[in-house]
Each structure stands twice: as C-alpha cells, then as structure tokens.
Enzyme design. Structure first.
Site, PDB file in Angstrom:
ATOM      1  N   ASN A  59      28.444  10.540  88.506  1.00  0.00           N
ATOM      2  CA  ASN A  59      29.120  11.426  87.558  1.00  0.00           C
ATOM      3  C   ASN A  59      29.226  10.744  86.190  1.00  0.00           C
ATOM      4  O   ASN A  59      28.189  10.406  85.615  1.00  0.00           O
ATOM      5  CB  ASN A  59      30.437  11.981  88.096  1.00  0.00           C
ATOM      6  CG  ASN A  59      31.461  10.995  88.558  1.00  0.00           C
ATOM      7  OD1 ASN A  59      31.303  10.365  89.606  1.00  0.00           O
ATOM      8  ND2 ASN A  59      32.547  10.858  87.820  1.00  0.00           N
ATOM      9  N   ASP A  60      30.387  10.563  85.629  1.00  0.00           N
ATOM     10  CA  ASP A  60      30.553  10.231  84.214  1.00  0.00           C
ATOM     11  C   ASP A  60      29.675   9.079  83.726  1.00  0.00           C
ATOM     12  O   ASP A  60      29.631   8.011  84.347  1.00  0.00           O
ATOM     13  CB  ASP A  60      31.997   9.804  83.937  1.00  0.00           C
ATOM     14  CG  ASP A  60      33.023  10.813  84.382  1.00  0.00           C
ATOM     15  OD1 ASP A  60      32.629  11.873  84.893  1.00  0.00           O
ATOM     16  OD2 ASP A  60      34.213  10.532  84.227  1.00  0.00           O
ATOM     17  N   PRO A  61      29.029   9.258  82.561  1.00  0.00           N
ATOM     18  CA  PRO A  61      28.453   8.094  81.882  1.00  0.00           C
ATOM     19  C   PRO A  61      29.581   7.231  81.332  1.00  0.00           C
ATOM     20  O   PRO A  61      30.622   7.741  80.921  1.00  0.00           O
ATOM     21  CB  PRO A  61      27.625   8.717  80.757  1.00  0.00           C
ATOM     22  CG  PRO A  61      28.306  10.012  80.464  1.00  0.00           C
ATOM     23  CD  PRO A  61      28.857  10.492  81.772  1.00  0.00           C
TER      24      PRO A  61
END
Length: 851
Positions: A59-61
């Site tokens: 998920n999140d960078p």
C-alpha cells in the site's frame, strides 16, 4: 499510513449507542488468471509501466528520497501474504522514476512493532551521528505501531550503504505523545532555520502537526493546522513542500497535501491539498475555510418546540427537534440556530421517519445540512417490514437439526441456532426462532453447510442473509452460493451486520436446472461468520428492508434524490437539484431505518435557493478526483529541486478485494507537480514524468475527425492496445458528451469523456470488466475542467489494470483501476447528443519497464 481499513474511532455521541463489531479481517478476490497460469509479470492484470511488487500486498508509498543517482521508493508491504498485515517497508530503486528494480525488504516488523508509513532523508551534515560527512547516513523516520497497546510513535532507522541494509535506532521512539492516532511523519531539511522539519498527522483530530529538530532525535512542537475542508475520515500521510507559481522563482507558495480515508471526493480514500504560506513555524492556507451558502428562503429551520406540520412515524425522532448540540453529543457541529433533527433519540436501535407536507417545486435548488450515518437509500427497498412473496419454501431452519443439509467443518454446529449466540451482538431480522448462524465459538470456526440438490422451478430464489461481507471469490469468504454443474453461478454476503435482510437471485435463465446451495464460512477474523434464514423459490423477487439514514426527495411518492451523512456528527451542506421537477408535487422525508453503528441521521436548515450549496467535499481542492490515488507523497532531494509525487493506486473501500495475484496493488505513475494560475485561482497541476517517453513504442497519429452520435474505432483499430499513452485535443461542438472508450471488447469499455453541460472530465468504469467484486467499485468519477478557447486537451495513460487521465494543463486528474479481459484492447471515439471534433490525437504503445 498502513492500517486495517475498517478501524474507525467511535465518536463521543456513539460510545453508548454503537453496537456493531469492527471488521478487522481483510479479504481478497480470486484473480481471473492465477499466478501458476502465467509467467511472472504477464498475469492478466499485471501493470506494465507502473511499479508493482513481484508478490504480496503493497500500500502506501513512503521514504521517498533521491540519493547518489537513485530514486528510492519504499512502501508499506506485507512480506507474508497478499492482504494487509505484518506492515514493513518494501524497497525499490530507479534512476529515472520509470525503470524500477525491486530490492530486498528494508525495514521489517517484529514482535513489538509494525513499521507504518514515514519518510527518509539524507543526513548530509551528520546531525544524527549515524554516518559521516563523507558517507552520510540515509535516515528513515517512521511510525512505530506497537502491538501490545496500539499506540503510535515516531522512530528512526539508518543506513550507510545506500539503503541496502538498515539498523533501527536504539533510542526509539524519538517522538511519543501517547496517542493511537499519531502517524506518517514527512521530514525535510528547512534551510532558513538549519533544522529538520516534521509534518505529521493527528489523524482522528483532523490536524497536521509541525515539529522542529536539530538532530532528528529531539523534537519541538511548532504549530497545528486543521480541521479544515474535508474531514469525513481520518487524516493521514501529510506532505508539505514549496513550489513557484507559474514558474516564477520569486513567487513561492507552499502546498500541504493531506490524505483522507474515507471521505474522498469519489468515495473512500483520496488526497486533498491546501495552498498557502509557511513561515518556519506555521502553515497558513490562502483559503480561510469560511463559506457563505447561497441566499434563499428558509422553509424549515427546526427552531420551534415541535415539528409543526411535519409528520413522524416510529420513535427515532421523538416529539420535536433536539437542542443543538443535544445533551451528551458534544461532537455535533455545523448546526444553524438552536434546534435540529437528530434521530439518535434513545440510541441507534430506534427507527422512524420525519416527513414534510407536500409542496410545489418552484425553486431550482433545495439546500440543507446533514450529518450522521453513511447508509444510503437503496432503490427498491421497503421502509418498514418487507414480507416475503409467496413461493415454495426450501428451508426455514426451525427444526432441531439440519436434516438433509450436510455440514463439514465446525462453524455451523449440529443444527440451527436459536437466535443470538454467546458473545454475539443481537441478531435481528430472521423469521421464527431459529436460523443458520456460524458465530459458533466466536469467529474462530470455519465450515460449509450444503443443501440437497433441487430443481430450479421459479424465477427467483429469495432468502434472508446477514453477517460478514467477505465475497464468495475471496480468500476467506463468508457467503451464500448457488451452485450449478459444480460452478458458482450466484452468490451473496452479509453487510457486516447482525441484521438479516432480503436478497433475491434472478434465476430465470436457469429454469429446469439442478442446483444446490452452499453456505460458506472460511473466515476467522472480524465479521468472520454468516447468517441465513427463510430460503425459498418464488416468481416474485423479495424487496430488501431499508437500512438507510438519509434525507430523501420524493416526487410522486418515489425517491428521486437522496443524501446521507459521512459517519460524522459534523453537519455539512447538501443540495437537491430541483430543476427537472419544476411545478411538481414533492415531499422531503428524513429516514432512519438503521439499528447498527452510526444508525442515525441529523438534519437542519432547509433553504430554497437559486444556486446549490457546496459541501466541504465540493469546496476542497483534490490532487486527484478518481477512486484510486491515495497516500500521495513526494520525493525529497530530487535534482533541480523538482517536485515529483506518487500515490497508492487503490482504495481502502475495496483494496484487499481487487482481483490480482500473486501481488495486490500498484503505485501510480510518478508525476511532476507545479502551481499554476487557472482562472482566478492558484491550482496544483501535474503531469506524468517525461521519462515515460523512454517506454514509447510505435505510434499512430490522426487529425481532424468529426465525431457524430455513437462511436467509431480510432485510426481504424491501429491504435488499439492494453498499454497506451494517448494525447488528444478536441474542439467543442454541440455534443453533450464526447471522448474516448478504451479497453473495449466483449461488452466491456472504460469511458473517458468530457461533459460539456457540466464542464467536467469523467471516467465511467461501470462496464470495465471485473467490477462486481465489491459494491463500491463500479461508478462514474468526475473532475471540474473548463474548456480553453473552445478546446479540451487530454493525456491518458492506459495500463493493463488502470487509467490515469490528465485534463487541460494537468489541473484535473482522475486515476481509476480497471480490470477488463485481456482481449479487450480496443480504442474508440464517441459522441452523445450531437457532434464534436477530434482536432488531433497521437497514440503510443507503451512497453513494460521490465524489458
């Protein structure tokens, strides 16, 4: 940050009333092409020029930094599976933001903590002492999510070999305020004060907090920003950076990006932004957040002691308006005057309606304020009791055992349950005394309940279903299946609720076939159970009972428009467009038919006006107007001070359910950000990094094509493809809508168009292949875009499972995942309601960055 998407703080007004169990387990849908069927990176939906890990959940960078010729992309990663969990930092590097090399895991979870989102910097002056000035350390500043108590604090790790190996700092955490909602630090060097600047979120308070440090270890609180604009979900992954306006280095503004989930402009996850000034301590937005709605005639303000001529049914709304705020509901805000409608009368277990007298529509808009639960009106649902149509009963589960139904596994016990089981919230909505209930020994058990075979003799199968919402095709389903010839042909789930409701399968096309029903519980997490009752064949579909908490507009007794709250006690403006109903008789109905968490509605101040009132969502500025751009953050230290940003190309509403394997999720194309004056406002604009062109293959160009009603292939099919870069300029005509249809074939299409009437860019993915894995996935997503000089310019990136659309000079962007079949690769032009002209278009085939 990274977290289970179903987690949500219970607001003060619901502490006593909330009864729903949080769904803490995530699920996935089986892919069309399993990993073993395809070589790596050729799977049906595998992105070709967007980064995705070889396998497992992403998920999140985070940790975005440039160092010694490499762009580092760290990201939230589960090293053990294809759904959320075990949060760690994955790692990839690139020298051009396009060609990526996946590296070994960087920061891993351990027995004490998960490693949530954060940032990375290069400590050139060795302020930490982790490296030397000759060999500066790369320092990660991340959120420690402690497993024992759920608290979140900021910690450090460092690397002296260009990020290949990492050591967690022995003095962690370096910033701890004792909060469970304190995360996602973005750190940068602030030259004017020769210190480090941290931007971090107080998520449930809808605040961004700024800290300063000389050594990354000791931090001083500077200021807070917020709440402001969109506050319908938690604030996460903030980012603060300067940009010149219109390329003028003497005119610098600061941009604060705040990601929000849920509560985005298209629903679920999204990224909003603010433009303003930063003085080294405090960020001040140019827009102060104030709003004056359009003037009009107040038709109901609920300031009297009772409802007057408005009529109530049920008990939810009491005898009259509630004081604002009502006693014990201190989180109610945004109200007008001293009274309002609040159906949290004696808790969420009461239901009812409040209905206005009929009135003749004479004004263009009806504006009002609304809050409370996000439980929308479902067309065809019935307010109140919904008896089953007549038909042939297959099972009512009133006997002691299951009879000829078989029960491998342990989830269903030896027979139907007598209502609610130990430890379970109250089960409602079933007929009689007994039902199928797999909440046996809690959610820990699994199993299958299978009916004997029967012949399909009616047009519909109706049944009552409740429990968890884990679809049939997921890794761990809680579902009811209709099986014909060993294939699942219909399926249904609960809605994460202990209230059963009617579902109807249309089986007219299967008449005369032999079938059986499977009730499946393979889930051991939150909401890992299924409820079933009253299975019958009928020639008439059962209509579900309404579970809405909404304000409805009724014309001729039918709901034509509806608005809900956002699971929040903060009232926000909403509007009914009445222009199509002038002269007709209408009524307003405020409905509470929900007994679960956020099972109430709040409303206030109905005003007839000539213009619509704009909600916080509509007034906010959005980085991206699609459903699949979240946790957007930018790289630090990039050459030439360029600001490049990337986002997670997914949405927490359905992120764990998208039909991909052995990986799940991709990152957006990196984008170069700028501030430009658009009309009379400074807007954040973006365009794909120019290095995408290094992946260009053969191209096709066309000019001066008149598009009439309908659709035609672009360039006689020579522009077809699954991975494309399209640049086009259209000239407005008299068409209401026009544009492209991409990934067409087999009845599938993704529509990318311009709506001249509303002056909006839009993407319609309702027919984009696999769309039924989650109810929140199909939809049409819109972004405001004014034509310039009678022309509309589009840049479209099409990949195997996504479209990214850049309108105008990049001031309107829509990012959406799509999952069409591999043979759906057509590109067509279309026009509706008239004609338009394609002035020019050029289409490049795009190669995989992996070669």
């Amino acid at each position: 940050m990274s977290r289970v998407p179903a987690r949500r703080r219970v607001p003060l007004r619901l502490v006593a009333a909330a009864v729903a169990t949080c769904a803490l387990t995530v699920t996935s849908v089986a892919p069309q092409a399993a990993a073993e069927d395809s070589p790596p990176y050729t799977e049906t939906y595998r992105p070709q020029f967007h980064f995705s890990p070889a396998k497992n959940w992403m998920n999140d960078p985070n940790g975005l930094v440039w160092f010694k010729g490499e762009y580092h992309l760290f990201y939230q990663y589960n090293p053990s599976g294809n759904t959320w969990g075990n949060m760690s930092w994955g790692h990839a590097v690139s020298n051009d933001l396009v060609h990526w090399q996946e590296l070994p895991l960087a920061l891993t979870h351990d027995d004490e903590e998960m490693v949530f989102s954060g940032s990375a910097v290069v400590d050139h002056d060795n302020t930490t002492g982790f490296g030397t000035k000759e060999n500066p350390a790369m320092v990660a500043v991340y959120t420690s999510h402690y497993k024992d108590d759920g608290e979140q604090a900021q910690s450090l790790a460092y690397s002296t070999d260009r990020g290949r190996t990492w050591t967690k700092y022995s003095g962690n955490p370096v910033l701890d305020i004792g909060s469970k909602e304190f995360r996602d630090p973005k750190v940068q060097w602030y030259a004017p004060t020769k210190s480090w600047l941290m931007t971090v979120s107080l998520s449930t308070e809808h605040k961004v907090r700024f800290y300063s440090s000389k050594d990354l270890k000791s931090w001083t609180h500077l200021s807070d920003f917020g709440p402001r604009n969109a506050v319908g979900g938690v604030w996460e992954c903030p980012d603060l950076f300067p940009l010149p306006v219109d390329g003028d280095p003497k005119r610098i503004k600061w941009v604060l990006v705040v990601n929000i989930n849920p509560g985005g402009i298209a629903g679920g996850s999204a990224a909003q932004y603010f433009v303003g000034d930063f003085d080294g301590k405090r960020f001040t937005a140019d827009d102060d957040g104030s709003y004056t709605p359009p003037a009009g005639l107040v038709v109901q303000d609920f300031e009297g002691p009772d409802y007057g001529v408005w009529q109530t049914t049920g008990t939810a709304f009491g005898d009259g308006p509630a004081p604002a705020p009502a006693p014990g509901t201190s989180d109610t805000s945004g109200f007008e005057g001293k009274g309002l409608v609040d159906s949290l009368h004696n808790g969420d277990h009461e239901t009812g309606t409040l209905t206005s007298p009929p009135f003749t529509v004479t004004s263009p808009y009806l504006n009002f304020k609304v809050a409370g639960g996000r439980h929308p009106h479902v067309p065809g649902s019935v307010t109140g009791a919904s008896p089953a149509p007549a038909g042939k009963l297959l099972a009512d589960f009133e006997q002691d055992g299951y009879g000829s139904w078989t029960t491998p596994g342990t989830a269903f016990g030896n027979g139907p349950a007598r209502g609610t089981l130990p430890g379970q919230n109250t089960v409602t909505g079933h007929n009689g005394n007994s039902l199928v209930n797999s909440f046996l020994d809690g959610d820990a058990t699994t199993g299958t309940l299978t009916s004997p075979e029967f012949t399909l003799t009616a047009k519909h199968i109706n049944f009552l279903v409740g429990g968890g919402n884990h679809p049939s095709g997921s890794d761990t389903p809680t579902a009811v299946r209709l099986v014909v010839d060993n294939k699942t042909v219909r399926s249904a789930t609960g809605s994460d609720s202990e209230e059963l409701n009617w579902t109807s399968w249309d089986v007219g096309d299967l008449a005369g076939r032999t079938a059986h029903i499977e009730v499946v519980d393979e889930n051991t997490g939150g909401w890992g159970h299924i409820l079933l009752d009253q299975v019958m064949q009928s020639d008439t579909p059962a209509r579900p009972r309404s579970t809405e908490t909404a304000v409805d507009l009724l014309i001729d007794g039918k709901v034509v428009q509806s608005r809900t709250g956002a699971d929040s006690g903060s009232l926000d403006w909403a509007s009914f467009d009445l222009r199509a109903h002038q002269g007709k008789q209408a009524t307003i109905q405020i409905v509470d038919m929900n007994k679960a968490g956020w099972g109430h509605v709040i409303a206030d101040h109905f005003v007839a006006a000539d213009q619509p009132a704009l909600s916080n969502l509509r007034r906010a500025d959005w980085v991206d107007y699609g459903k699949d751009y979240y946790a957007a953050v930018s790289w630090e230290g990039a050459p030439d001070s360029r600001r490049h940003m990337i986002g997670w190309m997914n949405n927490w509403q359905y992120g764990n359910n998208i039909p991909t394997s052995p990986w799940r999720s991709a990152q957006s194309i990196p984008r170069e950000m700028a501030l430009r004056t658009v009309g009379d406002r400074i807007r954040l604009t973006q365009r794909p990094v120019s290095t995408v062109e290094s992946l260009h293959g053969p191209s096709v160009g066309v000019h001066d094509i008149r598009i009439t009603e309908g659709s035609i292939p672009l360039a006689a099919g020579r522009a077809d493809g699954k991975a494309l870069d399209i640049r086009a300029t259209f000239t407005l005509g008299n068409a209401k809508r026009f544009g492209f249809k991409v990934r067409t074939g087999q009845g599938q299409e993704t529509v990318i168009g311009y709506d001249e009437e509303t002056q909006e860019l839009y993407v319609d993915r309702t027919r984009s292949g696999a769309v039924d894995f989650h109810s929140d996935f199909p939809g049409i997503h819109r972004a405001p875009l004014a034509a310039q000089g009678g022309k509309v310019e589009l840049r479209i990136l099409v990949d195997w499972s996504s479209v990214e659309v850049f309108g105008g000079d990049g001031e309107a962007v829509i990012t959406d995942q799509v999952f069409p079949g591999p043979d759906s690769d057509g590109v067509r032009l279309f026009a509706e309601g008239g004609s338009a002209r394609l002035e020019s278009a050029k289409v490049w085939q795009v190669r995989s960055y992996r070669g």
